[in-house]
Design a protein around this motif. Structure first.
Motif, short mmCIF file in Angstrom:
data_model
loop_
_atom_site.label_atom_id
_atom_site.label_comp_id
_atom_site.label_asym_id
_atom_site.label_seq_id
_atom_site.Cartn_x
_atom_site.Cartn_y
_atom_site.Cartn_z
N ASP A 504 -22.67 -14.04 9.32
CA ASP A 504 -23.11 -15.44 9.33
C ASP A 504 -21.95 -16.35 9.75
N GLU A 505 -21.55 -17.27 8.87
CA GLU A 505 -20.51 -18.23 9.21
C GLU A 505 -19.12 -17.77 8.81
N GLU A 506 -18.99 -16.59 8.25
CA GLU A 506 -17.69 -16.15 7.75
C GLU A 506 -17.14 -15.05 8.67
N LEU A 507 -15.96 -15.31 9.26
CA LEU A 507 -15.25 -14.33 10.07
C LEU A 507 -14.15 -13.71 9.20
N THR A 508 -14.12 -12.39 9.10
CA THR A 508 -13.18 -11.69 8.22
C THR A 508 -12.23 -10.86 9.06
N ILE A 509 -10.93 -11.06 8.84
CA ILE A 509 -9.89 -10.27 9.50
C ILE A 509 -9.10 -9.55 8.42
N VAL A 510 -9.08 -8.24 8.46
CA VAL A 510 -8.41 -7.42 7.45
C VAL A 510 -7.26 -6.68 8.10
N ILE A 511 -6.04 -6.82 7.54
CA ILE A 511 -4.85 -6.10 8.00
C ILE A 511 -4.35 -5.28 6.81
N ALA A 512 -4.36 -3.97 6.94
CA ALA A 512 -4.01 -3.09 5.83
C ALA A 512 -2.92 -2.11 6.24
N ASP A 513 -2.04 -1.75 5.30
CA ASP A 513 -1.02 -0.73 5.54
C ASP A 513 -1.01 0.23 4.37
N ASN A 514 -0.32 1.37 4.56
CA ASN A 514 -0.21 2.38 3.50
C ASN A 514 1.21 2.45 2.97
N GLY A 515 1.87 1.27 2.93
CA GLY A 515 3.25 1.22 2.46
C GLY A 515 3.37 1.36 0.96
N PRO A 516 4.55 1.08 0.40
CA PRO A 516 4.78 1.26 -1.03
C PRO A 516 4.07 0.22 -1.89
N GLY A 517 3.52 -0.84 -1.30
CA GLY A 517 2.80 -1.84 -2.07
C GLY A 517 3.72 -2.90 -2.68
N ILE A 518 3.12 -3.80 -3.42
CA ILE A 518 3.84 -4.92 -4.04
C ILE A 518 3.73 -4.79 -5.56
N SER A 519 4.81 -5.10 -6.25
CA SER A 519 4.79 -5.01 -7.72
C SER A 519 3.82 -6.05 -8.29
N PRO A 520 3.25 -5.78 -9.46
CA PRO A 520 2.29 -6.74 -10.04
C PRO A 520 2.89 -8.12 -10.28
N GLU A 521 4.16 -8.19 -10.68
CA GLU A 521 4.77 -9.50 -10.93
C GLU A 521 4.89 -10.30 -9.65
N ARG A 522 5.36 -9.62 -8.58
CA ARG A 522 5.50 -10.29 -7.29
C ARG A 522 4.15 -10.68 -6.73
N LEU A 523 3.14 -9.82 -6.87
CA LEU A 523 1.80 -10.10 -6.37
C LEU A 523 1.20 -11.32 -7.09
N ARG A 524 1.41 -11.39 -8.41
CA ARG A 524 0.91 -12.53 -9.17
C ARG A 524 1.57 -13.82 -8.70
N LEU A 525 2.89 -13.77 -8.44
CA LEU A 525 3.61 -14.95 -7.97
C LEU A 525 3.07 -15.40 -6.62
N ILE A 526 2.85 -14.45 -5.69
CA ILE A 526 2.36 -14.79 -4.36
C ILE A 526 0.98 -15.45 -4.45
N ARG A 527 0.10 -14.88 -5.26
CA ARG A 527 -1.25 -15.45 -5.39
C ARG A 527 -1.22 -16.86 -5.98
N GLU A 528 -0.38 -17.09 -6.98
CA GLU A 528 -0.30 -18.42 -7.59
C GLU A 528 0.28 -19.44 -6.62
N VAL A 529 1.24 -19.02 -5.78
CA VAL A 529 1.79 -19.95 -4.79
C VAL A 529 0.74 -20.27 -3.73
N LEU A 530 0.00 -19.26 -3.26
CA LEU A 530 -1.05 -19.49 -2.27
C LEU A 530 -2.15 -20.38 -2.84
N GLY A 531 -2.42 -20.28 -4.16
CA GLY A 531 -3.41 -21.13 -4.80
C GLY A 531 -2.87 -22.48 -5.21
N ASN A 532 -1.60 -22.79 -4.81
CA ASN A 532 -0.94 -24.06 -5.14
C ASN A 532 -0.84 -24.28 -6.64
N GLU A 533 -0.73 -23.19 -7.40
CA GLU A 533 -0.54 -23.29 -8.84
C GLU A 533 0.93 -23.31 -9.20
#
Length: 594
Positions: A504-533
């Motif tokens: 419909d009106e939503e275009l989705t672009i997914v970029i995925a890798d099989n790297g070592p990933g991000i730690s939960p603390e760092r991931l939480r920080l990134i999400r809160e910054v992106l959410g302007n929290e």
């Protein structure tokens, strides 16, 4: 309002913001004060009426209590029961035990005119004026016996005796039966006649100043009206209806300026109405109100004069500055004389003089600015020569590699040239999504030349992207993050997948890798910054910065709506970036048209 001059605006503001609110508020306060005084006076008058009524009813009970004196007089009961045979015994016992009872009962209350017994048995000896035949009561007034037949044996009735006209207070009579000791046989009827002093004392207790008029109704019929009551029948009926409907027992008519207090006496089946003129009550208050209004008016006149003098002083200075500013142009830039008041108007004047000096300075530097512009155009021409020199150099290298049959160098040079051309092209900040994907493919191919088999990538486009516009460099920073922070830190073969889908009106672009990933603390920080929290400064580290935040903010500003950048990651599994771009149906290139 926009076309009014400042003097007119200040006068209108004074009228609407000062004068009118004072008048309205003063009128409201006066009306509220008048209502409060009226309510308090009415309630106090009603309490006085109720208190006087309680005293009046107490007097009625005192009169009716005389019945107990006769009922509990055993010689009287024996006498009425015919216990004495001879006339001598009748006279002796009457004078000895009964006559003193009459004298005592009548002497204890001055409002009592007469006390009389009407005997039932004919053989009982009668005494004129004190003990008479029951038939005489029936002939005189049939109401007492009819009323007594409807009440209990221990109850009596009050009846009104007509006065001398509607303006004379009526007298009252109390009737109750005298029974034998077992209360099975009536022996006589007790009659107690009270004079008008009982009612007169009650009315005087209510109207101490004798300024009120009284109306007495019994069973809806008028039985007394004071001489000063001159209301018309319609006005009187309206006031009585208002009073009867009021739960407080009183009513006030503003049109007739009259207060009516009422009191019902159930024992007499009477309702008393007291009429009072409120003009007499508010004479002193009206005088004080007039004095206060005059003082307020004088105060307003004084305040108006002060306001006018102050406003005139301010307006004169503002108008002078305005006339000077209207006469200024590029050929006549003169300073306006600053006063010594050191207030906001002087500050405005100094600011204007500073602006005039700045404008004069800018006009004097126009020619130098034109020269600097020509020099800047020359520098821009030099900056345009450098990218073309790089492109020409890469093309020369590619041609030499083709001559030497070195296909890898040819492909690398071609890919690097395309990547460099896309990167250095500053003509437009918007691109077609297909070009952005091609740039990512070139970027991955360049990294594959360095990493060889350690890097595998795949691009899946499952919808049409040729006519979709997007901001420049929204995919390359995400792919770079996958390589730098994902695959680049792992020894195993890295896989990067880019998938484009649309629903419909939503275009989705997914970029995925099989790297070592991000730690939960760092991931939480990134999400809160992106959410302007949280503050984006917290996202800055030694090896990463604002790339993700910039991509998120740019797509939100470009597409709007529910557009967002989502990040999912698990340590040891990999990281997935998902761009959800909101695009109106049938308008794929709408954002680029803004």
């Amino acid at each position: 309002m926009k076309n009014l001059r400042i003097v007119q605006k200040m006068a209108l503001g004074y009228l609407l913001l000062v004068l009118l609110p004072i008048i309205v508020f003063g009128g409201y306060l006066y009306n509220q004060f008048h209502m409060d005084v009226m309510s308090e006076y009415s309630e106090s008058k009603q309490r006085l009426v109720v208190q006087a009524g309680e005293g009046f009813r107490s007097s009625l009970n005192q009169v009716s209590s005389i019945h107990a004196l006769f009922q509990n007089n055993q010689p009287l009961i024996d006498y009425l029961n015919g216990a004495y045979g001879s006339e001598l015994q009748h006279v002796y016992n009457y004078l000895k035990d009964i006559r003193p009872q009459f004298l005592y009962a009548q002497s204890r209350n001055r409002e009592i005119s007469t006390i009389k017994l009407y005997k039932v048995l004919p053989q009982v000896h009668a005494v004129a004026g004190e003990l008479e035949e029951l038939e005489e009561l029936e002939q005189t007034d049939e109401r007492p016996l009819a009323r007594l037949a409807k009440v209990n044996v221990d109850e009596g009735v009050w009846l009104r005796r007509d006065g001398d006209g509607a303006t004379a207070l009526p007298s009252l009579s109390y009737y109750q039966r005298i029974y034998n000791d077992s209360y099975t046989k009536p022996l006589a009827v007790l009659e107690i006649v009270v004079n008008d002093a009982l009612l007169r004392n009650f009315l005087q207790a209510v109207d101490v100043n004798q300024s009120m008029q009284v109306l007495i109704l019994q069973d809806g019929a008028q039985v007394y009206r004071s001489e000063g009551l001159e209301l018309e029948d319609a006005q009187k009926a309206a006031l009585l209806a208002m009073t009867d409907d009021s739960q407080q027992g009183y009513a006030y008519s503003s049109s007739q300026r009259s207060l009516v207090n009422s009191l019902s006496i159930p024992e007499l089946s009477m309702t008393f109405y007291f009429f009072g003129e409120m003009d007499e009550v508010f004479v002193d208050i009206r005088t004080k109100t007039i004095v206060l209004a005059l003082a307020l008016l004088i105060g307003l006149i004084v305040l108006t004069g002060i306001y006018y003098a102050t406003a005139t002083s301010l307006v004169r200075r503002i108008l002078g500055l305005a006339r000077h500013m209207r006469s200024a142009d590029e050929h006549k830039l003169t300073y306006y004389e600053t006063g010594t008041h050191n207030d906001e108007i002087d500050f405005l004047t100094r600011s204007y003089n500073s602006m005039v000096g700045r404008i004069d300075e800018l006009l004097n530097t126009v020619h130098r600015t034109e020269l600097m512009k020509k020099e800047a155009d020359y520098l821009v021409l030099q900056a345009q020569i450098k990218p073309h020199f790089l492109y020409n150099t890469l093309e020369s290298i590619r041609m030499l590699a083709e001559i030497n049959n070195d296909q890898e160098v040819v492909d690398a040079t071609y890919t690097f040239g395309r990547l460099l051309r896309y990167t250095l092209n500053s003509g437009d900040n918007e691109m077609m999504l297909q070009n952005e994907i091609d740039n990512v493919r070139h970027y991955l191919e360049m990294h594959k030349l360095r990493m060889l088999d350690r890097l595998q990538f795949a691009i899946h486009i499952e919808t049409r992207v040729e006519d979709i516009r997007c901001p420049k460099f929204i995919l390359q920073p995400l792919v770079e993050n996958c390589i730098q922070h994902g695959i680049g830190r792992s020894r195993k073969t890295g896989v990067i997948e880019l998938t484009v889908t649309r629903q419909d009106e939503e275009l989705t672009i997914v970029i995925a890798d099989n790297g070592p990933g991000i730690s939960p603390e760092r991931l939480r920080l990134i999400r809160e910054v992106l959410g302007n929290e949280r503050d984006r400064q917290e996202l800055q580290s030694e090896n990463s910065g604002y790339g993700l935040y910039n991509v998120s903010e740019r797509i939100r500003a470009f597409y709007g709506g529910g557009t967002q950048l989502l990040i999912d990651s698990r340590e040891g599994v990999g990281t997935t970036f998902t761009l959800k771009l909101m695009m109106p149906e049938g308008r794929a290139d709408a954002p680029g048209e803004r």
